[in-house]
Motif scaffolding. Structure first.
Motif, PDB file in Angstrom:
ATOM      1  N   VAL A  75      26.734  57.802  -4.728  1.00 38.79           N
ATOM      2  CA  VAL A  75      27.774  56.843  -5.048  1.00 38.79           C
ATOM      3  C   VAL A  75      29.027  57.586  -5.498  1.00 38.79           C
ATOM      4  O   VAL A  75      28.974  58.410  -6.401  1.00 38.79           O
ATOM      5  CB  VAL A  75      27.303  55.887  -6.157  1.00 38.79           C
ATOM      6  CG1 VAL A  75      28.463  55.022  -6.646  1.00 38.79           C
ATOM      7  CG2 VAL A  75      26.179  55.014  -5.630  1.00 38.79           C
ATOM      8  N   SER A  76      30.128  57.325  -4.827  1.00 37.48           N
ATOM      9  CA  SER A  76      31.346  58.039  -5.132  1.00 37.48           C
ATOM     10  C   SER A  76      32.349  57.085  -5.769  1.00 37.48           C
ATOM     11  O   SER A  76      32.984  56.288  -5.104  1.00 37.48           O
ATOM     12  CB  SER A  76      31.913  58.621  -3.838  1.00 37.48           C
ATOM     13  OG  SER A  76      33.248  58.950  -4.021  1.00 37.48           O
ATOM     14  N   GLN A  77      32.449  57.196  -7.086  1.00 34.50           N
ATOM     15  CA  GLN A  77      33.281  56.264  -7.824  1.00 34.50           C
ATOM     16  C   GLN A  77      34.754  56.399  -7.464  1.00 34.50           C
ATOM     17  O   GLN A  77      35.501  55.426  -7.497  1.00 34.50           O
ATOM     18  CB  GLN A  77      33.080  56.528  -9.313  1.00 34.50           C
ATOM     19  CG  GLN A  77      33.481  55.365 -10.177  1.00 34.50           C
ATOM     20  CD  GLN A  77      33.398  55.738 -11.632  1.00 34.50           C
ATOM     21  OE1 GLN A  77      32.575  56.568 -12.017  1.00 34.50           O
ATOM     22  NE2 GLN A  77      34.239  55.132 -12.436  1.00 34.50           N
ATOM     23  N   SER A  78      35.157  57.614  -7.110  1.00 32.01           N
ATOM     24  CA  SER A  78      36.575  57.818  -6.810  1.00 32.01           C
ATOM     25  C   SER A  78      36.978  57.178  -5.488  1.00 32.01           C
ATOM     26  O   SER A  78      38.156  57.101  -5.174  1.00 32.01           O
ATOM     27  CB  SER A  78      36.884  59.314  -6.776  1.00 32.01           C
ATOM     28  OG  SER A  78      36.031  59.935  -5.845  1.00 32.01           O
TER      29      SER A  78
ATOM     30  N   LYS B  79      37.691  55.896   2.507  1.00 34.13           N
ATOM     31  CA  LYS B  79      38.173  56.737   1.411  1.00 34.13           C
ATOM     32  C   LYS B  79      37.225  57.920   1.227  1.00 34.13           C
ATOM     33  O   LYS B  79      37.648  59.043   0.991  1.00 34.13           O
ATOM     34  CB  LYS B  79      38.263  55.897   0.138  1.00 34.13           C
ATOM     35  CG  LYS B  79      38.877  56.589  -1.071  1.00 34.13           C
ATOM     36  CD  LYS B  79      40.394  56.534  -1.029  1.00 34.13           C
ATOM     37  CE  LYS B  79      41.037  57.126  -2.264  1.00 34.13           C
ATOM     38  NZ  LYS B  79      41.427  56.136  -3.242  1.00 34.13           N
ATOM     39  N   GLN B  80      35.949  57.625   1.366  1.00 37.09           N
ATOM     40  CA  GLN B  80      34.966  58.679   1.168  1.00 37.09           C
ATOM     41  C   GLN B  80      35.085  59.770   2.232  1.00 37.09           C
ATOM     42  O   GLN B  80      34.912  60.938   1.954  1.00 37.09           O
ATOM     43  CB  GLN B  80      33.570  58.072   1.196  1.00 37.09           C
ATOM     44  CG  GLN B  80      32.718  58.644   0.107  1.00 37.09           C
ATOM     45  CD  GLN B  80      31.352  58.038   0.081  1.00 37.09           C
ATOM     46  OE1 GLN B  80      30.880  57.489   1.084  1.00 37.09           O
ATOM     47  NE2 GLN B  80      30.697  58.127  -1.035  1.00 37.09           N
ATOM     48  N   LYS B  81      35.408  59.324   3.442  1.00 34.11           N
ATOM     49  CA  LYS B  81      35.595  60.298   4.514  1.00 34.11           C
ATOM     50  C   LYS B  81      36.812  61.167   4.234  1.00 34.11           C
ATOM     51  O   LYS B  81      36.851  62.333   4.585  1.00 34.11           O
ATOM     52  CB  LYS B  81      35.762  59.578   5.855  1.00 34.11           C
ATOM     53  CG  LYS B  81      34.429  59.265   6.499  1.00 34.11           C
ATOM     54  CD  LYS B  81      34.601  58.647   7.859  1.00 34.11           C
ATOM     55  CE  LYS B  81      33.280  58.029   8.303  1.00 34.11           C
ATOM     56  NZ  LYS B  81      33.471  56.972   9.295  1.00 34.11           N
ATOM     57  N   LEU B  82      37.827  60.550   3.615  1.00 34.98           N
ATOM     58  CA  LEU B  82      39.047  61.291   3.329  1.00 34.98           C
ATOM     59  C   LEU B  82      38.850  62.340   2.254  1.00 34.98           C
ATOM     60  O   LEU B  82      39.562  63.318   2.187  1.00 34.98           O
ATOM     61  CB  LEU B  82      40.164  60.326   2.890  1.00 34.98           C
ATOM     62  CG  LEU B  82      40.683  59.356   3.953  1.00 34.98           C
ATOM     63  CD1 LEU B  82      41.687  58.383   3.338  1.00 34.98           C
ATOM     64  CD2 LEU B  82      41.351  60.118   5.097  1.00 34.98           C
ATOM     65  N   GLN B  83      37.903  62.096   1.357  1.00 34.73           N
ATOM     66  CA  GLN B  83      37.737  63.008   0.219  1.00 34.73           C
ATOM     67  C   GLN B  83      36.257  63.308  -0.011  1.00 34.73           C
ATOM     68  O   GLN B  83      35.698  62.947  -1.023  1.00 34.73           O
ATOM     69  CB  GLN B  83      38.342  62.381  -1.037  1.00 34.73           C
ATOM     70  CG  GLN B  83      38.055  60.896  -1.155  1.00 34.73           C
ATOM     71  CD  GLN B  83      38.058  60.415  -2.568  1.00 34.73           C
ATOM     72  OE1 GLN B  83      38.829  60.833  -3.389  1.00 34.73           O
ATOM     73  NE2 GLN B  83      37.143  59.529  -2.856  1.00 34.73           N
ATOM     74  N   PRO B  84      35.638  63.990   0.951  1.00 41.44           N
ATOM     75  CA  PRO B  84      34.190  64.158   0.877  1.00 41.44           C
ATOM     76  C   PRO B  84      33.722  65.023  -0.294  1.00 41.44           C
ATOM     77  O   PRO B  84      32.588  64.915  -0.719  1.00 41.44           O
ATOM     78  CB  PRO B  84      33.836  64.808   2.217  1.00 41.44           C
ATOM     79  CG  PRO B  84      35.106  65.424   2.699  1.00 41.44           C
ATOM     80  CD  PRO B  84      36.232  64.692   2.081  1.00 41.44           C
TER      81      PRO B  84
ATOM     82  N   THR C 248      31.198  61.786  -7.779  1.00 43.25           N
ATOM     83  CA  THR C 248      30.602  61.737  -9.107  1.00 43.25           C
ATOM     84  C   THR C 248      29.520  60.679  -9.090  1.00 43.25           C
ATOM     85  O   THR C 248      29.534  59.790  -8.257  1.00 43.25           O
ATOM     86  CB  THR C 248      31.641  61.329 -10.166  1.00 43.25           C
ATOM     87  OG1 THR C 248      32.251  60.122  -9.722  1.00 43.25           O
ATOM     88  CG2 THR C 248      32.678  62.411 -10.392  1.00 43.25           C
ATOM     89  N   ASN C 249      28.630  60.811  -9.993  1.00 38.65           N
ATOM     90  CA  ASN C 249      27.611  59.766 -10.085  1.00 38.65           C
ATOM     91  C   ASN C 249      28.103  58.637 -10.968  1.00 38.65           C
ATOM     92  O   ASN C 249      28.425  58.846 -12.116  1.00 38.65           O
ATOM     93  CB  ASN C 249      26.319  60.339 -10.672  1.00 38.65           C
ATOM     94  CG  ASN C 249      25.539  61.068  -9.613  1.00 38.65           C
ATOM     95  OD1 ASN C 249      25.473  60.608  -8.469  1.00 38.65           O
ATOM     96  ND2 ASN C 249      24.991  62.215  -9.966  1.00 38.65           N
TER      97      ASN C 249
ATOM     98  N   ILE D  19      37.545  46.884  -6.960  1.00 41.78           N
ATOM     99  CA  ILE D  19      36.261  47.245  -7.561  1.00 41.78           C
ATOM    100  C   ILE D  19      36.486  48.151  -8.771  1.00 41.78           C
ATOM    101  O   ILE D  19      35.792  48.034  -9.779  1.00 41.78           O
ATOM    102  CB  ILE D  19      35.351  47.942  -6.522  1.00 41.78           C
ATOM    103  CG1 ILE D  19      35.115  47.027  -5.315  1.00 41.78           C
ATOM    104  CG2 ILE D  19      34.025  48.372  -7.141  1.00 41.78           C
ATOM    105  CD1 ILE D  19      34.333  45.761  -5.580  1.00 41.78           C
ATOM    106  N   ALA D  20      37.499  49.031  -8.668  1.00 44.60           N
ATOM    107  CA  ALA D  20      37.799  49.909  -9.803  1.00 44.60           C
ATOM    108  C   ALA D  20      38.138  49.070 -11.041  1.00 44.60           C
ATOM    109  O   ALA D  20      37.682  49.352 -12.150  1.00 44.60           O
ATOM    110  CB  ALA D  20      38.948  50.847  -9.451  1.00 44.60           C
TER     111      ALA D  20
END
Lengths: 418, 351
Positions: free
Chosen positions: B230-233, B340-345, B349-350, B239-240
């Motif tokens: 799970v990538s909170q960033s 977003k996750q693909k952009l910043q792999p 963070t958990n 959702i944030a």
């Protein structure tokens, strides 16, 4: 609890009266029914009845404080949610003063934080619409004291009128498909029973909500705007006005707004002094040129900002403030017509669509028409019921008609005296 | 109103093989699955295979063959798609057929287009309202709403349409686009066969070939679900905000709670952890929270697994906040998260 027992007795007498009749909704036996029990304050759900008489005998036995039925139709209304077999639902709208800021809720609505550890000793309190969280401690439980006055009803009536205009002119529902009700508390319910909307899913209903609430409205004529942009007239909005639907609403609204505008009002909207001056002095000419002929860029001193502020304001005036969750929920339980409201003792009462302006809920929805009671009123504003005016009261012993006494007790403002 | 009856010819059926009349045509032809592999009917099978290949490669259904091959090649292609047992292929094929039809619809006469729409049980008519262009059509509100569900451009929003007394007024191109949706749905339904029959060997062989082709085309990753960590960033702004509200014990309405919970569950957070995020909430009730979370996860209550609402639903209920650049390019919070996750792999963070 003596007062509540007394109210219970009145509810019981009402439902057990041989004259009591339950006005069945369409497709009566395909609906789920639910009762909020008076004494236990627990919800009994997933009930179904084959006849109105069976429902009435259940009401007489249980004496609920509130009665609901599903807006949905089910193959097995008494089964668990996932086994009910949804086969359609009415399109319902809820317009409630709880969610609409009115000038009167500051006067008669109070809230107090229910968090025992609230940073303000005894719990922070205030007037007006109950906040989502306590400003002092962030708590979310509140004790509330609300009231339904004529102004609340007027406000919700105005919203209902706008909604009905959309439902008939835009959506094309006929008067016999639209049912209008006083909710029993402080607002209106509108049910549309029409075969073509029965099967609409949540997404489709959400589109209807967005339509009614003005969400996602594109006010511009894209093509003309693009060509204006090419001519470097980027500062001009080109509104798409017309004779139907929202285009008509925007056009009529902008026209009326400008023709009736006062300089102060325009400045309050955020229009510059100069712009307000130009608009105010040339109302009719500007309406003709811009709104009727669409020549938006031809008035000096009235530019993009001004037009946008007016258009946004008009849009906000034209929308109908409905509870968005109710309409898009296809399994919603809604108060049953002809039953008592547990917060007021008034009925949810149907009236003809055309009588919206003349139907007075404080007369037409009164259930308890006989008897009086002695009550000690802690605090109540002036109010009208069955055409009679009562109050204001402050720590007073008074003898009131049953309906008024029930209302004050359920509102937590009075106790019955022996 | 008396409606002129348009009879569909074999030429029409070749263009629009999804029409109801195709069934009667096929019945007259009397084909059996077993015969398809015979040399006489090989052309039909070849054309059917081509339909699917073209769909996979170019979202297109390929050059038309002669009518007596073209029409039967459609139901055979459906059968081949079912035999692949691959949802990507089925979806892609339905899309390709629908897109192809859309191109044809735009050049149809008004009468024929309306006849096709009526084949889908549409309530459609030519415009008779003054003040609205004469070449517009009117369709019933229900027909319109049913078919815009997957269309994202704001021009499709009901509020931006001419809605007059329950009729939505549309130009031909828009009618064609909405019909495309119904064509796709009709084909989707046919492809959604619960029990696939036993197919003869040569059919299965073609199906296997198509699956290989699909894998090459789209890669394996499309078939996979969400990344394990799970990538909170990578949370979308809405959702944030909800995460912040939950972890600070702020009040959340029903829609907010549901959105937040279903989002975390879908991206792979275990239910116990999701329930824990509510711990600081001032009205926290461990047992109730766990029940609610597990209900949304599908392990309690109805057993349905819920996914979070789309961006437009969140807008309707006022949950959409602080939208940013990336928001403008997605229509669903989950989509935002994936992108977003693909952009910043590397930033993970958990939560």
């Amino acid at each position: 609890m003596f007062s509540r027992d007394w109210v219970y007795e009145n509810f019981r007498a009402y439902y057990r009266s041989p004259r009591y009749e339950f006005p069945s909704p369409q497709s009566f036996s395909q609906r789920e029914y639910a009762f909020l029990l008076f004494k236990e304050r627990a919800m009994v759900r997933h009930k179904s009845f084959h006849s109105s008489a069976a429902l009435v005998s259940s009401l007489r036995e249980r004496i609920p404080s509130d009665v609901y039925h599903s807006c949905a139709y089910y193959e097995n209304p008494d089964a668990d949610m996932d086994k009910k077999g949804w086969s359609g639902a009415d399109l319902v709208f809820d317009i409630d003063a709880d969610h609409i800021p009115t000038s009167c809720n500051k006067l008669h609505d109070e809230w107090k934080c229910g968090n025992p550890a609230c940073l303000v000793a005894g719990g922070m309190s205030g007037r007006g619409i109950t906040p989502e969280e306590c400003p002092a401690c962030g708590g979310v439980k509140f004790e509330t004291k609300t009231w339904a006055c004529e102004e609340c009803i007027d406000t919700t009536r105005t919203e209902t009128r706008k909604l009905l205009d959309m439902l008939t002119n835009d959506f094309g529902f006929s008067e016999h498909e639209i049912h209008t009700y006083f909710s029993g508390h402080r607002g209106y319910h509108i049910h549309v029973e029409n075969n073509s909307v029965r099967s609409l899913d949540t997404m489709a209903r959400k589109e209807i909500v967005d339509y009614v609430c003005g969400i996602g409205l594109d006010m511009f004529d894209k093509k003309r705007r693009d060509s204006a942009k090419q001519k470097r007239k980027t500062s001009t909005p080109v509104f798409a006005l017309g004779d139907y639907g929202w285009k008509r609403r925007l056009k009529n609204g902008m026209r009326t707004y400008i023709l009736n505008s006062a300089k102060e009002g325009l400045i309050e909207l955020g229009v510059s002094k100069k712009g307000a001056d130009v608009l105010f002095k040339n109302k009719q000419a500007i309406v003709n040129r811009c709104i009727e002929e669409g020549r938006w860029d031809t008035v000096k001193g009235v530019g993009f900002e001004t037009w946008m502020r007016i258009a946004e304001h008009v849009k906000d005036q034209e929308i109908a403030q409905i509870d968005t969750v109710v309409t898009s929920d296809i399994h919603r339980l809604i108060r049953a017509n002809g039953t008592l409201h547990g917060k007021t003792g008034l009925l949810k009462a149907e009236f003809p669509v055309k009588d919206l302006d003349t139907f007075d809920p404080f007369v037409g929805a009164v259930a308890f028409k006989e008897g009086t009671a002695h009550v000690l009123v802690s605090d109540a504003p002036e109010f009208k019921l069955s055409g009679e005016t009562f109050g204001p009261y402050k720590n007073q012993r008074v003898e009131l008609p049953t309906a008024a006494a029930v209302l004050l007790i359920l509102k937590g403002r009075a106790e019955v005296q022996n | 109103m008396l409606q002129e009856t348009v009879k569909f010819t074999p030429t029409d059926l070749a263009k629009y093989p999804f029409l109801k009349d195709t069934a009667a045509y096929m019945k007259r032809l009397g084909l059996e699955i077993e015969e398809l592999t015979s040399p006489e009917l090989a052309q039909i099978l070849t054309r059917a295979q081509e339909r699917l290949e073209q769909a996979l490669l170019f979202v297109y259904t390929g050059q038309k063959a002669a009518g007596d091959i073209e029409i039967p090649s459609f139901p055979v292609a459906i059968m081949l798609a079912i035999a692949t047992k691959t949802s990507f292929i089925k979806k892609r094929y339905a899309l390709a057929e629908a897109k192809q039809a859309y191109l044809e619809f735009q050049g149809e006469t008004a009468e024929r287009l309306m006849a096709i729409a009526r084949d889908f049980d549409w309530n459609i008519a030519l415009n008779t309202e003054s003040g609205i262009p004469l070449d517009y059509f009117s369709v019933s509100l229900a027909d319109y709403l049913r078919n815009i569900t997957h269309l994202r451009d704001e021009k499709w929003k009901l509020i931006n349409r001419l809605l007059v007394r329950g009729r939505v007024f549309l130009k031909q191109q828009d009618v064609a686009r909405l019909l495309q949706e119904d064509v796709q749905r009709r084909i989707d339904i046919r492809l959604d066969a619960k029990e696939a029959p036993e197919f003869p060997g040569p059919i299965t062989a073609i199906a296997d070939k198509l699956v290989e082709m699909a894998k090459e085309k789209i890669g394996e990753q499309e078939m996979e679900g969400f990344p394990k960590v799970v990538s909170q960033s990578a949370f979308p702004p809405c959702i944030a905000v909800l995460y912040d509200a939950a972890t600070h014990g702020k009040h959340m309405g029903h829609v907010e709670r549901f959105t937040f919970t279903s989002f975390l569950l879908t991206i792979g957070m275990p239910p116990e952890k999701v329930a824990e995020t509510f711990k600081t909430s001032s009205d926290y009730n461990a047992r109730l929270t766990r029940y609610q979370v597990e209900h949304i996860a599908g392990s309690k209550g109805s057993g349905t697994k819920y996914t979070p609402p789309s961006c437009s639903t969140l807008q309707t209920h006022g949950v959409c906040t602080n939208s940013d650049e990336l928001c403008r390019r997605v229509h669903h919070p989950l989509n935002y998260y994936l992108r977003k996750q693909k952009l910043q792999p590397s930033v993970q963070t958990n939560a």
